[in-house]
Design a protein around this motif. Sequence first.
Motif, PDB file in Angstrom:
ATOM      1  N   VAL A   1    -136.283 -41.941 -21.114  1.00  0.00           N
ATOM      2  CA  VAL A   1    -136.138 -43.111 -20.246  1.00  0.00           C
ATOM      3  C   VAL A   1    -134.652 -43.443 -20.239  1.00  0.00           C
ATOM      4  O   VAL A   1    -134.056 -43.649 -21.301  1.00  0.00           O
ATOM      5  CB  VAL A   1    -136.945 -44.307 -20.770  1.00  0.00           C
ATOM      6  CG1 VAL A   1    -136.658 -45.538 -19.919  1.00  0.00           C
ATOM      7  CG2 VAL A   1    -138.422 -43.978 -20.808  1.00  0.00           C
ATOM      8  N   MET A   2    -134.068 -43.469 -19.051  1.00  0.00           N
ATOM      9  CA  MET A   2    -132.648 -43.767 -18.921  1.00  0.00           C
ATOM     10  C   MET A   2    -132.490 -45.061 -18.125  1.00  0.00           C
ATOM     11  O   MET A   2    -133.239 -45.300 -17.161  1.00  0.00           O
ATOM     12  CB  MET A   2    -131.927 -42.636 -18.199  1.00  0.00           C
ATOM     13  CG  MET A   2    -132.039 -41.286 -18.874  1.00  0.00           C
ATOM     14  SD  MET A   2    -131.184 -41.224 -20.453  1.00  0.00           S
ATOM     15  CE  MET A   2    -129.494 -41.541 -19.968  1.00  0.00           C
ATOM     16  N   THR A  45    -129.225 -48.301  -6.732  1.00  0.00           N
ATOM     17  CA  THR A  45    -130.149 -47.176  -6.823  1.00  0.00           C
ATOM     18  C   THR A  45    -129.832 -46.368  -8.064  1.00  0.00           C
ATOM     19  O   THR A  45    -128.689 -45.947  -8.253  1.00  0.00           O
ATOM     20  CB  THR A  45    -130.041 -46.270  -5.593  1.00  0.00           C
ATOM     21  OG1 THR A  45    -130.317 -47.037  -4.412  1.00  0.00           O
ATOM     22  CG2 THR A  45    -131.043 -45.126  -5.679  1.00  0.00           C
ATOM     23  N   ILE A  46    -130.843 -46.156  -8.886  1.00  0.00           N
ATOM     24  CA  ILE A  46    -130.682 -45.302 -10.057  1.00  0.00           C
ATOM     25  C   ILE A  46    -131.203 -43.916  -9.717  1.00  0.00           C
ATOM     26  O   ILE A  46    -132.208 -43.768  -9.008  1.00  0.00           O
ATOM     27  CB  ILE A  46    -131.405 -45.897 -11.293  1.00  0.00           C
ATOM     28  CG1 ILE A  46    -131.038 -45.125 -12.560  1.00  0.00           C
ATOM     29  CG2 ILE A  46    -132.918 -45.951 -11.099  1.00  0.00           C
ATOM     30  CD1 ILE A  46    -131.499 -45.799 -13.844  1.00  0.00           C
ATOM     31  N   SER A  47    -130.507 -42.909 -10.190  1.00  0.00           N
ATOM     32  CA  SER A  47    -130.934 -41.536  -9.931  1.00  0.00           C
ATOM     33  C   SER A  47    -130.558 -40.665 -11.116  1.00  0.00           C
ATOM     34  O   SER A  47    -129.794 -41.076 -11.999  1.00  0.00           O
ATOM     35  CB  SER A  47    -130.303 -41.006  -8.645  1.00  0.00           C
ATOM     36  OG  SER A  47    -128.888 -40.958  -8.773  1.00  0.00           O
ATOM     37  N   ARG A  48    -131.097 -39.463 -11.092  1.00  0.00           N
ATOM     38  CA  ARG A  48    -130.930 -38.556 -12.228  1.00  0.00           C
ATOM     39  C   ARG A  48    -130.636 -37.160 -11.711  1.00  0.00           C
ATOM     40  O   ARG A  48    -131.284 -36.695 -10.774  1.00  0.00           O
ATOM     41  CB  ARG A  48    -132.228 -38.574 -13.039  1.00  0.00           C
ATOM     42  CG  ARG A  48    -132.247 -37.766 -14.297  1.00  0.00           C
ATOM     43  CD  ARG A  48    -133.592 -37.969 -14.999  1.00  0.00           C
ATOM     44  NE  ARG A  48    -134.682 -37.352 -14.256  1.00  0.00           N
ATOM     45  CZ  ARG A  48    -135.956 -37.696 -14.403  1.00  0.00           C
ATOM     46  NH1 ARG A  48    -136.294 -38.663 -15.227  1.00  0.00           N
ATOM     47  NH2 ARG A  48    -136.891 -37.074 -13.716  1.00  0.00           N
ATOM     48  N   VAL A  53    -127.138 -39.464 -15.420  1.00  0.00           N
ATOM     49  CA  VAL A  53    -127.823 -40.502 -14.655  1.00  0.00           C
ATOM     50  C   VAL A  53    -126.765 -41.320 -13.925  1.00  0.00           C
ATOM     51  O   VAL A  53    -125.673 -41.562 -14.464  1.00  0.00           O
ATOM     52  CB  VAL A  53    -128.663 -41.398 -15.586  1.00  0.00           C
ATOM     53  CG1 VAL A  53    -129.211 -42.610 -14.855  1.00  0.00           C
ATOM     54  CG2 VAL A  53    -129.796 -40.597 -16.180  1.00  0.00           C
ATOM     55  N   TYR A  54    -127.111 -41.750 -12.718  1.00  0.00           N
ATOM     56  CA  TYR A  54    -126.167 -42.487 -11.888  1.00  0.00           C
ATOM     57  C   TYR A  54    -126.737 -43.857 -11.528  1.00  0.00           C
ATOM     58  O   TYR A  54    -127.956 -44.041 -11.460  1.00  0.00           O
ATOM     59  CB  TYR A  54    -125.884 -41.721 -10.602  1.00  0.00           C
ATOM     60  CG  TYR A  54    -125.341 -40.342 -10.831  1.00  0.00           C
ATOM     61  CD1 TYR A  54    -126.182 -39.239 -10.795  1.00  0.00           C
ATOM     62  CD2 TYR A  54    -123.994 -40.148 -11.104  1.00  0.00           C
ATOM     63  CE1 TYR A  54    -125.690 -37.968 -11.018  1.00  0.00           C
ATOM     64  CE2 TYR A  54    -123.489 -38.881 -11.329  1.00  0.00           C
ATOM     65  CZ  TYR A  54    -124.342 -37.791 -11.279  1.00  0.00           C
ATOM     66  OH  TYR A  54    -123.849 -36.539 -11.511  1.00  0.00           O
ATOM     67  N   LEU A  55    -125.836 -44.768 -11.280  1.00  0.00           N
ATOM     68  CA  LEU A  55    -126.213 -46.063 -10.710  1.00  0.00           C
ATOM     69  C   LEU A  55    -125.309 -46.298  -9.502  1.00  0.00           C
ATOM     70  O   LEU A  55    -124.118 -46.581  -9.666  1.00  0.00           O
ATOM     71  CB  LEU A  55    -126.063 -47.195 -11.719  1.00  0.00           C
ATOM     72  CG  LEU A  55    -126.546 -48.562 -11.220  1.00  0.00           C
ATOM     73  CD1 LEU A  55    -128.071 -48.566 -11.068  1.00  0.00           C
ATOM     74  CD2 LEU A  55    -126.119 -49.684 -12.169  1.00  0.00           C
TER      75      LEU A  55
END
Length: 124
Positions: A32-33, A68-71, A78-80
């Motif tokens: 979980v990030m 938006t969170i992504s992986r 992980v990006y925000l």
Amino acid sequence: VQLQAYGGGLVQAGGSLRLSCAASGGTVRRLVMGWFRQAPQKEREFVAAITKDIGRKYYADSVKGRFTISRDNAENTVYLQMNGLKPDDTAVYYCVADRSWGTRSTQPGAYDYWGQGTQVTVSS
């Protein structure tokens, strides 16, 4: 698990920034990030999270529709993505990780692993 967050900076209201969190010692797909933030004289608050495997996403009400969170599994990062930034978004942003998602996963105490924080400042 070690987390290295970067990408913060100074931006005008309405602008965008993308935060990155590179993980080592663990695989982001199996963790979980998430992201928390803490503004001066305020408590640390949940921003967003992505669960392991299927990647279900959760957001704080204050950022829904803007962040938006992504992986990226290949990059183990992980990006925000933060759009429509407001002065109230000014804070130190922390990348976090944990082994599982649960009822407490919007609370800081639920996460075992924390990055060093990156400053985001939004000017009006």
